[in-house]
Each structure stands twice: as structure tokens, then as C-alpha cells.
Design a protein around this motif. Sequence first.
Motif, PDB file in Angstrom:
ATOM      1  N   GLY B   5     -52.076  33.069  44.582  1.00  0.00           N
ATOM      2  CA  GLY B   5     -51.418  34.037  45.448  1.00  0.00           C
ATOM      3  C   GLY B   5     -49.941  34.177  45.103  1.00  0.00           C
ATOM      4  N   TYR B   6     -49.304  35.091  45.799  1.00  0.00           N
ATOM      5  CA  TYR B   6     -47.905  35.379  45.539  1.00  0.00           C
ATOM      6  C   TYR B   6     -47.034  34.153  45.802  1.00  0.00           C
ATOM      7  N   ASP B   7     -47.379  33.379  46.836  1.00  0.00           N
ATOM      8  CA  ASP B   7     -46.592  32.180  47.152  1.00  0.00           C
ATOM      9  C   ASP B   7     -46.647  31.151  46.027  1.00  0.00           C
ATOM     10  N   GLY B   8     -47.741  31.163  45.253  1.00  0.00           N
ATOM     11  CA  GLY B   8     -47.875  30.216  44.162  1.00  0.00           C
ATOM     12  C   GLY B   8     -47.262  30.710  42.859  1.00  0.00           C
ATOM     13  N   LEU B   9     -46.778  31.941  42.869  1.00  0.00           N
ATOM     14  CA  LEU B   9     -46.180  32.513  41.649  1.00  0.00           C
ATOM     15  C   LEU B   9     -44.702  32.163  41.614  1.00  0.00           C
ATOM     16  N   THR B  10     -44.384  31.079  40.897  1.00  0.00           N
ATOM     17  CA  THR B  10     -42.989  30.659  40.784  1.00  0.00           C
ATOM     18  C   THR B  10     -42.607  30.648  39.310  1.00  0.00           C
ATOM     19  N   VAL B  11     -41.316  30.710  39.060  1.00  0.00           N
ATOM     20  CA  VAL B  11     -40.837  30.648  37.677  1.00  0.00           C
ATOM     21  C   VAL B  11     -41.331  29.356  37.025  1.00  0.00           C
ATOM     22  N   ASP B  12     -41.319  28.262  37.762  1.00  0.00           N
ATOM     23  CA  ASP B  12     -41.788  26.980  37.213  1.00  0.00           C
ATOM     24  C   ASP B  12     -43.273  27.035  36.846  1.00  0.00           C
ATOM     25  N   ALA B  13     -44.088  27.621  37.720  1.00  0.00           N
ATOM     26  CA  ALA B  13     -45.524  27.690  37.461  1.00  0.00           C
ATOM     27  C   ALA B  13     -45.820  28.567  36.249  1.00  0.00           C
ATOM     28  N   VAL B  14     -45.107  29.687  36.144  1.00  0.00           N
ATOM     29  CA  VAL B  14     -45.290  30.588  34.997  1.00  0.00           C
ATOM     30  C   VAL B  14     -44.889  29.870  33.708  1.00  0.00           C
ATOM     31  N   ALA B  15     -43.774  29.133  33.757  1.00  0.00           N
ATOM     32  CA  ALA B  15     -43.303  28.403  32.580  1.00  0.00           C
ATOM     33  C   ALA B  15     -44.323  27.336  32.176  1.00  0.00           C
ATOM     34  N   ALA B  16     -44.825  26.594  33.162  1.00  0.00           N
ATOM     35  CA  ALA B  16     -45.780  25.512  32.880  1.00  0.00           C
ATOM     36  C   ALA B  16     -47.047  26.091  32.248  1.00  0.00           C
ATOM     37  N   ARG B  17     -47.568  27.173  32.824  1.00  0.00           N
ATOM     38  CA  ARG B  17     -48.804  27.744  32.324  1.00  0.00           C
ATOM     39  C   ARG B  17     -48.628  28.330  30.922  1.00  0.00           C
ATOM     40  N   SER B  18     -47.461  28.923  30.642  1.00  0.00           N
ATOM     41  CA  SER B  18     -47.288  29.592  29.348  1.00  0.00           C
ATOM     42  C   SER B  18     -46.697  28.643  28.303  1.00  0.00           C
ATOM     43  N   GLY B  19     -46.348  27.412  28.717  1.00  0.00           N
ATOM     44  CA  GLY B  19     -45.870  26.427  27.764  1.00  0.00           C
ATOM     45  C   GLY B  19     -44.474  26.701  27.223  1.00  0.00           C
ATOM     46  N   VAL B  20     -43.687  27.416  27.995  1.00  0.00           N
ATOM     47  CA  VAL B  20     -42.289  27.625  27.582  1.00  0.00           C
ATOM     48  C   VAL B  20     -41.369  26.984  28.620  1.00  0.00           C
ATOM     49  N   HIS B  21     -40.107  26.874  28.283  1.00  0.00           N
ATOM     50  CA  HIS B  21     -39.159  26.283  29.220  1.00  0.00           C
ATOM     51  C   HIS B  21     -38.834  27.287  30.326  1.00  0.00           C
ATOM     52  N   ARG B  22     -38.590  26.766  31.523  1.00  0.00           N
ATOM     53  CA  ARG B  22     -38.343  27.666  32.652  1.00  0.00           C
ATOM     54  C   ARG B  22     -37.143  28.589  32.426  1.00  0.00           C
ATOM     55  N   THR B  23     -36.166  28.145  31.635  1.00  0.00           N
ATOM     56  CA  THR B  23     -35.009  29.015  31.393  1.00  0.00           C
ATOM     57  C   THR B  23     -35.403  30.247  30.568  1.00  0.00           C
ATOM     58  N   THR B  24     -36.452  30.091  29.738  1.00  0.00           N
ATOM     59  CA  THR B  24     -36.930  31.240  28.944  1.00  0.00           C
ATOM     60  C   THR B  24     -37.472  32.323  29.889  1.00  0.00           C
ATOM     61  N   VAL B  25     -38.273  31.894  30.850  1.00  0.00           N
ATOM     62  CA  VAL B  25     -38.819  32.832  31.835  1.00  0.00           C
ATOM     63  C   VAL B  25     -37.670  33.433  32.648  1.00  0.00           C
ATOM     64  N   TYR B  26     -36.758  32.564  33.041  1.00  0.00           N
ATOM     65  CA  TYR B  26     -35.658  32.993  33.902  1.00  0.00           C
ATOM     66  C   TYR B  26     -34.743  34.005  33.202  1.00  0.00           C
ATOM     67  N   ARG B  27     -34.423  33.731  31.920  1.00  0.00           N
ATOM     68  CA  ARG B  27     -33.532  34.635  31.168  1.00  0.00           C
ATOM     69  C   ARG B  27     -34.148  36.021  31.045  1.00  0.00           C
ATOM     70  N   ARG B  28     -35.461  36.058  30.811  1.00  0.00           N
ATOM     71  CA  ARG B  28     -36.121  37.343  30.573  1.00  0.00           C
ATOM     72  C   ARG B  28     -36.311  38.134  31.877  1.00  0.00           C
ATOM     73  N   TRP B  29     -36.716  37.449  32.947  1.00  0.00           N
ATOM     74  CA  TRP B  29     -37.119  38.207  34.142  1.00  0.00           C
ATOM     75  C   TRP B  29     -36.311  37.893  35.415  1.00  0.00           C
ATOM     76  N   ARG B  30     -35.501  36.891  35.381  1.00  0.00           N
ATOM     77  CA  ARG B  30     -34.705  36.484  36.551  1.00  0.00           C
ATOM     78  C   ARG B  30     -35.581  35.996  37.716  1.00  0.00           C
ATOM     79  N   THR B  31     -36.519  36.825  38.174  1.00  0.00           N
ATOM     80  CA  THR B  31     -37.375  36.425  39.303  1.00  0.00           C
ATOM     81  C   THR B  31     -38.825  36.724  38.954  1.00  0.00           C
ATOM     82  N   VAL B  32     -39.738  36.193  39.735  1.00  0.00           N
ATOM     83  CA  VAL B  32     -41.154  36.494  39.516  1.00  0.00           C
ATOM     84  C   VAL B  32     -41.450  37.960  39.828  1.00  0.00           C
ATOM     85  N   ASP B  33     -40.669  38.567  40.724  1.00  0.00           N
ATOM     86  CA  ASP B  33     -40.882  39.994  41.003  1.00  0.00           C
ATOM     87  C   ASP B  33     -40.611  40.834  39.755  1.00  0.00           C
TER      88      ASP B  33
END
Lengths: 171, 171
Positions: B5-33
Motif C-alpha cells: 500500500g501507499y503507507d509502505g511505499l517509502t524511499v528506503d523500501a524502494v531503495a532496498a527492493r531495487s538494490g540501490v542506495h537510498r540517496t540515489t532514489v532521493y536524488r532522482r525523485w525527492r519523494t515517493v510521490d
Amino acid sequence: MAEHGYDGLTVDAVAARSGVHRTTVYRRWRTVDGLLVDLLAMGADDSWIPAETGTLEGDLVELNREIHASLTIRPSLTTAVIAASFRTPEAANALHGFWKDRYERSAIVIARAIDRGEIPADTDAHRVLLTATAPLFHQLTLLRQDLSEADADRYARDAARAAKAGILRAP
Amino acid sequence: MAEHGYDGLTVDAVAARSGVHRTTVYRRWRTVDGLLVDLLAMGADDSWIPAETGTLEGDLVELNREIHASLTIRPSLTTAVIAASFRTPEAANALHGFWKDRYERSAIVIARAIDRGEIPADTDAHRVLLTATAPLFHQLTLLRQDLSEADADRYARDAARAAKAGILRAP
């Protein structure tokens, strides 16, 4: 909730609006979800029945106008409750129970049309109701595009005409 | 998001699942939205076109089967995105843009049926599409009741038959 959404529905806000102390709200419902569940349960207990106009088309037009009004009034409690149903299982269960009851009560519209000989005796009541009403919910609540009252009337008439043409008979 | 669900969609969870560092996700998209908006924008850019079966009924059945599958698969990304659209305006705008595009692309199904002489030339394309598809969304997503693939086929056929009977002509 209609004014400020589910996030704005707090025990404090409910207490302030109703002029009672927050502990009164808290003692009765514990959480705002409990209040929401009671609200919808009250709706299911009410004496609502679909309008009786003498024709299937007229009855479905009245039903669609009620739904159209409930989804387009601002603020819309219906839209707020739909949003809440995607947030908490309590709201979801209460809303689905409320709708199940409303659709069951509305089936009399099709039974009356069968009794009058307007439509085939094996017409699928739920399919007629869904054909008439689903486009309103989909367009206004999910697609979030405009839908006028004239459009709502048109979907009601389409469903009535399809039922009369024998298109919506049970399989 | 489909799984938790949306509550489970966090930058950390996306990073963990995709095997990249959380800063990579954060730099590209800032937020899960931001990520969600890009996902839906990607969907709108894709090469999706409705199936061409040679008949209006066949084309609408294929369209409804796609929608039915997207709403009944578990976990359902579509249902998760609908839930998210009631949480954040970014998700809502992205989803409505995605659907607007899909319904516009689907109008070719009605244009082809008009070209073949299957239905009247003044048939209202959006009304045909909504009559066929809205019951699936309403029943599965809002009423949360069962709807089989056979039911989905039936709503597609109902819409095709109503269009052929001249019931869904533009006003």
C-alpha cells in the motif's frame, strides 16, 4: 470530514464543531473511525427507498440524480467517505455495507418494472442498476472528469432502454 | 506499493527492493510521490493501443478483460494507485492524466465500428466506453464485491449491443 477530508477529521475537531467536550466524543466512539462506522450504520438503518415514478426510466433518473447530487455537492460527504474507505478497513467495511444495502433496496425498481410488463421477467436487476449508476461514480470519483445532471439522466435512460430491449437479461 | 500500500511505499523500501542506495532514489525523485508521478507518466507514454478483433463486441471484451485482470491480480498496482490518488494530489493528477489518455486511445474501437457500419455514425464513443468499463471499476474498487471475467465480458457485450441498437447515440 466533508470539509477537511479524513486527515481533518479528529476527535478535537468533532468536539469543537458539535460544542461538546472532547472526552464526550472519546468516551462514545474512542476514535474517529468508530464515529464514521456509526454514521454509515445509521444510513443503512434509515427509511430510504427509491422514488416511485411509474416508469423504469423515471425511477432510474431519480436514482441517478440522487447519486449525482451526492457526488457533486461541495463539500461532498460521499466523496470524503470514499476517500476514507481507502485509508482504514473500518471505513471500507462500513461503506461497502452501506452500499450493499442501498443497491439491494434499489432492486425494487426493476421488480416493479417487471410487474408492469415494461421489461423481461428475467432481467438482471443488479446489472441494470450498475449500468445506470456506475458511470457516475467512475467519471466523477475515479476519472475526476465533469459529468452534468443531463449526463446522469442519459445513463439512467440508456440502462432503461437496454433493459427494455432485452439486453440486460440474466445469463 | 502494490504489496504494502501507499503507507509502505517509502524511499528506503524502494531503495532496498531495487538494490540501490537510498540517496540515489532521493536524488532522482525527492519523494515517493515523484516516483509515482513518473511511473504513471511512463504508462501514458507507452505504445499501448486497444486490441483489434474485427468486431466492436470483441474489442470491448478484450478491453474489459485487461481492466478486469488489472483490478483482480493480487497484488494489484492499479488498486494501489487508486488508493494513493485519494491520498496525494500528485498521485491523483498523474492517475487522471493516465486514464484520460487511455480512454482517448480506446475511442478508436468505436471509430472502427462506425467505419465498418456496425453502429450509427453519431454513436457517443465515451459513453460506449464508460458503459462497458465503469461497472468493473465500480463493482471491484468501490463496492468491493466479486465480479468474474464472465461478468466483465457481459458488460462489454451489453455496451456493444446497446450501441448497435442505437441507444448510445450523441444527444
